[in-house]
Scaffold this motif. Sequence first.
Motif, PDB file in Angstrom:
ATOM      1  N   PHE A 243       0.828  -1.207   0.000  1.00 55.29           N
ATOM      2  CA  PHE A 243       0.000   0.000   0.000  1.00 55.29           C
ATOM      3  C   PHE A 243       0.862   1.256   0.000  1.00 55.29           C
ATOM      4  N   MET A 244       1.888   1.268   0.825  1.00 58.36           N
ATOM      5  CA  MET A 244       2.721   2.467   0.953  1.00 58.36           C
ATOM      6  C   MET A 244       3.464   2.774  -0.346  1.00 58.36           C
ATOM      7  N   VAL A 245       3.989   1.732  -1.021  1.00 61.48           N
ATOM      8  CA  VAL A 245       4.727   1.970  -2.256  1.00 61.48           C
ATOM      9  C   VAL A 245       3.785   2.407  -3.372  1.00 61.48           C
ATOM     10  N   VAL A 246       2.627   1.755  -3.491  1.00 55.45           N
ATOM     11  CA  VAL A 246       1.657   2.134  -4.523  1.00 55.45           C
ATOM     12  C   VAL A 246       1.136   3.547  -4.247  1.00 55.45           C
ATOM     13  N   ALA A 247       0.921   3.874  -2.980  1.00 55.42           N
ATOM     14  CA  ALA A 247       0.490   5.230  -2.627  1.00 55.42           C
ATOM     15  C   ALA A 247       1.556   6.248  -3.018  1.00 55.42           C
ATOM     16  N   GLY A 248       2.832   5.883  -2.836  1.00 58.29           N
ATOM     17  CA  GLY A 248       3.915   6.763  -3.276  1.00 58.29           C
ATOM     18  C   GLY A 248       3.892   6.971  -4.775  1.00 58.29           C
ATOM     19  N   GLY A 249       3.589   5.906  -5.518  1.00 53.79           N
ATOM     20  CA  GLY A 249       3.453   6.037  -6.967  1.00 53.79           C
ATOM     21  C   GLY A 249       2.305   6.948  -7.345  1.00 53.79           C
ATOM     22  N   GLY A 250       1.183   6.810  -6.626  1.00 43.31           N
ATOM     23  CA  GLY A 250       0.052   7.702  -6.883  1.00 43.31           C
ATOM     24  C   GLY A 250       0.397   9.152  -6.597  1.00 43.31           C
ATOM     25  N   LEU A 251       1.160   9.380  -5.532  1.00 43.69           N
ATOM     26  CA  LEU A 251       1.581  10.743  -5.201  1.00 43.69           C
ATOM     27  C   LEU A 251       2.484  11.304  -6.292  1.00 43.69           C
ATOM     28  N   SER A 252       3.362  10.467  -6.870  1.00 41.86           N
ATOM     29  CA  SER A 252       4.236  10.947  -7.948  1.00 41.86           C
ATOM     30  C   SER A 252       3.428  11.367  -9.174  1.00 41.86           C
ATOM     31  N   MET A 253       2.355  10.629  -9.472  1.00 43.35           N
ATOM     32  CA  MET A 253       1.483  11.010 -10.592  1.00 43.35           C
ATOM     33  C   MET A 253       0.773  12.339 -10.304  1.00 43.35           C
ATOM     34  N   TYR A 254       0.334  12.505  -9.068  1.00 45.59           N
ATOM     35  CA  TYR A 254      -0.320  13.755  -8.686  1.00 45.59           C
ATOM     36  C   TYR A 254       0.642  14.934  -8.800  1.00 45.59           C
ATOM     37  N   LEU A 255       1.875  14.722  -8.361  1.00 42.24           N
ATOM     38  CA  LEU A 255       2.869  15.793  -8.423  1.00 42.24           C
ATOM     39  C   LEU A 255       3.227  16.133  -9.868  1.00 42.24           C
ATOM     40  N   GLN A 256       3.186  15.140 -10.766  1.00 38.64           N
ATOM     41  CA  GLN A 256       3.417  15.438 -12.173  1.00 38.64           C
ATOM     42  C   GLN A 256       2.354  16.385 -12.710  1.00 38.64           C
ATOM     43  N   GLY A 257       1.091  16.103 -12.385  1.00 39.90           N
ATOM     44  CA  GLY A 257       0.014  16.988 -12.825  1.00 39.90           C
ATOM     45  C   GLY A 257       0.099  18.372 -12.211  1.00 39.90           C
ATOM     46  N   LEU A 258       0.647  18.429 -10.999  1.00 35.04           N
ATOM     47  CA  LEU A 258       0.731  19.703 -10.291  1.00 35.04           C
ATOM     48  C   LEU A 258       1.883  20.564 -10.779  1.00 35.04           C
ATOM     49  N   THR A 259       3.004  19.914 -11.134  1.00 32.94           N
ATOM     50  CA  THR A 259       4.229  20.656 -11.452  1.00 32.94           C
ATOM     51  C   THR A 259       4.660  20.567 -12.909  1.00 32.94           C
ATOM     52  N   GLY A 260       4.179  19.560 -13.632  1.00 31.72           N
ATOM     53  CA  GLY A 260       4.631  19.345 -15.002  1.00 31.72           C
ATOM     54  C   GLY A 260       5.919  18.549 -15.090  1.00 31.72           C
ATOM     55  N   VAL A 261       6.538  18.238 -13.947  1.00 32.63           N
ATOM     56  CA  VAL A 261       7.746  17.419 -13.908  1.00 32.63           C
ATOM     57  C   VAL A 261       7.341  15.953 -13.967  1.00 32.63           C
ATOM     58  N   SER A 264       8.244  10.026 -13.275  1.00 34.00           N
ATOM     59  CA  SER A 264       9.396   9.151 -13.076  1.00 34.00           C
ATOM     60  C   SER A 264      10.425   9.800 -12.162  1.00 34.00           C
ATOM     61  N   ILE A 265      10.634  11.095 -12.352  1.00 35.83           N
ATOM     62  CA  ILE A 265      11.581  11.816 -11.498  1.00 35.83           C
ATOM     63  C   ILE A 265      11.021  11.953 -10.085  1.00 35.83           C
ATOM     64  N   TRP A 266       9.718  12.259  -9.988  1.00 38.53           N
ATOM     65  CA  TRP A 266       9.098  12.351  -8.678  1.00 38.53           C
ATOM     66  C   TRP A 266       9.141  11.016  -7.941  1.00 38.53           C
ATOM     67  N   GLY A 267       8.861   9.926  -8.676  1.00 39.40           N
ATOM     68  CA  GLY A 267       8.887   8.610  -8.044  1.00 39.40           C
ATOM     69  C   GLY A 267      10.259   8.269  -7.500  1.00 39.40           C
ATOM     70  N   LEU A 268      11.292   8.534  -8.297  1.00 43.16           N
ATOM     71  CA  LEU A 268      12.657   8.281  -7.850  1.00 43.16           C
ATOM     72  C   LEU A 268      12.981   9.117  -6.621  1.00 43.16           C
ATOM     73  N   ALA A 269      12.609  10.389  -6.656  1.00 44.52           N
ATOM     74  CA  ALA A 269      12.892  11.283  -5.532  1.00 44.52           C
ATOM     75  C   ALA A 269      12.137  10.847  -4.275  1.00 44.52           C
ATOM     76  N   LEU A 270      10.883  10.434  -4.444  1.00 45.46           N
ATOM     77  CA  LEU A 270      10.102   9.986  -3.288  1.00 45.46           C
ATOM     78  C   LEU A 270      10.710   8.730  -2.667  1.00 45.46           C
ATOM     79  N   GLY A 271      11.155   7.804  -3.515  1.00 51.01           N
ATOM     80  CA  GLY A 271      11.781   6.597  -2.993  1.00 51.01           C
ATOM     81  C   GLY A 271      13.031   6.910  -2.202  1.00 51.01           C
ATOM     82  N   ILE A 272      13.871   7.785  -2.746  1.00 52.53           N
ATOM     83  CA  ILE A 272      15.103   8.183  -2.047  1.00 52.53           C
ATOM     84  C   ILE A 272      14.765   8.870  -0.729  1.00 52.53           C
TER      85      ILE A 272
END
Length: 416
Positions: A243-261, A264-272
């Motif tokens: 759940f936590m990892v999939v939720a992190g993936g969902g957050l990365s998709m949300y951040l892409q829509g919010l920032t245009g970045v 994939s970069i958000w997901g990597l950054a969130l994992g780190i």
Amino acid sequence: MDYPYRVDIGGSATSAIEWIPMDTLYAAVVLLACVAVGELVSSATRARIPSLLIAIIAMATLTQTGVFPADIAEASLFLGIGAVLQPAILVHMGTLLPISSLKQQWRPIVISVAGMACATGLILLVVGLTFGYGTAVAGTGPLVGGIVSTLLTSEGLTTAGLTTLATIPTLVLMVQSLPAMPLTAYFLKKHAKSLIDSGDVAVDHDPDTGAIKLSPEAQAEADRKTLVTLPKAVQESQMVLLFMVVAGGGLSMYLQGLTGVSYSIWGLALGIGCVWLGILPKASLEKANGFSLGMVAIIVIVAVPMMQASLSAIVSAIGVVVVILVVGMIGIMVGGGIASKLLKWDLNLGMPVALTAMFGFPADYLITREVSRSSSEDPELQRVVLDRLLPPMLIGGFTSVSAGSVVIATILVKTL
């Protein structure tokens, strides 16, 4: 949809498996078989032939010859699984990167940029003079990038009225990984062997206890204090970790829509970041037992363009696509080789980092994992080799596919 291989299940109306959609089951079995064959071939050849390459060729051959329908991927439901797990896998990739070594990873960025720049200049010069500037632009973005740069290039060609060239970006995207992946595996294997032979990577054991002694970097990472300590119930629960990892993936998709970045970069950054804080453990998705299924789904997604393209479209543009591939690969290797020499890096590592522009994630991870697995019979030594090879490969791929290629495609289509 109906498959010619559908079978009826006998039994009473209360049979426990009577309701299973066998079309979906058989489609999944066929695609899993292709992936399994790829794994066996890779293991037998000690990663000289990447499993991803065999899996893609097998899937494309079965569909292009009509043995199975072109939409078998949709029927298998792997595309839906991949849509859910692909962002999560990127978060997982971030949890694999040793934080202590990230500050040393500026060289892969330089090498990746040098390879892209040299390839772009060479394609524009050679292909532009031979087939025209529009054709050169059609192939440049996709060759040094991935899906996003391909879409940007296709849209730019259509807007410019060059609709006859619109199939070239897709074809380049489809086949660019085929020559690059075996070459990458070859160089990486040589680098892994040199690391082991030189003793640069090794697994030491405590002479008194027999326990594995960590490298100074790994020991520093193990001793590092985190802001959060996961409760034991969370650490041992595969469902909670999933759940936590999939939720992190969902957050990365949300951040892409919010920032245009890119996500994939958000997901990597969130994992780190989550590993650094202590919110997620290292290799989170593997500990949640969700990694293998996710990677199968990703492999199917990567293979879909090869499975669904018409043979006539491939044949009509194959000549120019081959020229783009050859010229582009030469440019990437020349640029990456020069940068590696200037940075005093082993060419056997610099070349693969530069070549990640031609396939990106997940192939960069898959090939690195295969090479590490084939480098030794010792699982611990395999892990040490993976820890050494993975950061520059992932960073090289993200630099080119996720960032640099988008910039190049955006600039070039505006010149049409």
